[in-house]
Design an enzyme around this catalytic site. Sequence first.
Site, PDB file in Angstrom:
ATOM      1  N   ARG A 133      50.013  -3.526 -67.822  1.00  0.00           N
ATOM      2  CA  ARG A 133      51.289  -2.835 -67.669  1.00  0.00           C
ATOM      3  C   ARG A 133      51.891  -3.112 -66.297  1.00  0.00           C
ATOM      4  NH1 ARG A 133      53.376   2.384 -66.065  1.00  0.00           N
ATOM      5  NH2 ARG A 133      54.835   3.178 -67.604  1.00  0.00           N
ATOM      6  N   SER A 146      56.244   2.585 -79.463  1.00  0.00           N
ATOM      7  CA  SER A 146      56.332   3.943 -78.923  1.00  0.00           C
ATOM      8  C   SER A 146      57.183   4.835 -79.814  1.00  0.00           C
ATOM      9  CB  SER A 146      56.953   3.914 -77.526  1.00  0.00           C
ATOM     10  OG  SER A 146      56.135   3.207 -76.636  1.00  0.00           O
ATOM     11  N   LYS A 156      55.923   8.310 -65.400  1.00  0.00           N
ATOM     12  CA  LYS A 156      57.253   8.014 -65.915  1.00  0.00           C
ATOM     13  C   LYS A 156      58.187   9.122 -65.428  1.00  0.00           C
ATOM     14  CE  LYS A 156      59.227   5.633 -69.579  1.00  0.00           C
ATOM     15  NZ  LYS A 156      58.882   4.782 -70.674  1.00  0.00           N
TER      16      LYS A 156
END
Length: 188
Positions: free
Chosen positions: A27, A93, A121
Site C-alpha cells: 500500500r 472496497s 484515512k
Amino acid sequence: MRLHALVADLDTARVAAVGGATVIQWRLKDVPTLEVVERGRSTRSLCARHDVDFVVNDDVEAALMLGADGVHLGRSDEGAERAKEQGLFLGLSAASVEEAREAAGLADYIGAGPVWATPSKPKPDADPPIGLEGLREICAVASVPVVAIGGIDASNAADCVRAGAAGVAVIRAARDAAALRAAIDAAF
C-alpha cells in the site's frame, strides 16, 4: 483471508508475514507505478518465501508487473475488469450494503469499512464508520468473503469475525500480527 496486513515497507511486511499474516497488501499511496514496482520487489519475494498472498493496492499495472497474486481497488479506482482478465484475484472496497452488492458481482473478496474511525484515512477522505452492525449487514448480503478494515487491532478483531467477516485488514496493527492472528483464530 484471515489477516491482511497493509504495509508500505519491507520491515513491516516481514514482521507481519512471520507473525501469521495470510495476505500482505502493498500500500503505497500517490506513488507512480514504476516506484510501486521498484519498492515492491523485495516484499513480493518475501511473500513468496513465506507462502503469503501478495496484493497490490490501487494499481493493476503494478500488480501485473510484480507478478502479484491480486489487487485491491477502492471504489474510485479503475481496472477491475483488466485485473480479472489477467487472472489476478480482486478485492473491492465497500462502505455500504449497496456497494457490497455491486462489488460482489466482480470481486473475489470485499474490504468492508471503516468499521471504526482510523487515523490511517483522515477526514475528509474517510467514510463514516459503519460499526459492527454495518459490517454484519454487509457480511449478510455478500456472496464473497468480507474482510473488515478500519480501526482494527487485537482487542476488537474477533468482534469482526463474530460479525461475519472472513478476516480483518490492518495498517497500524500490522506489526502486531501474531496477537491479531491468535485473536482471529480463537474466534473461528
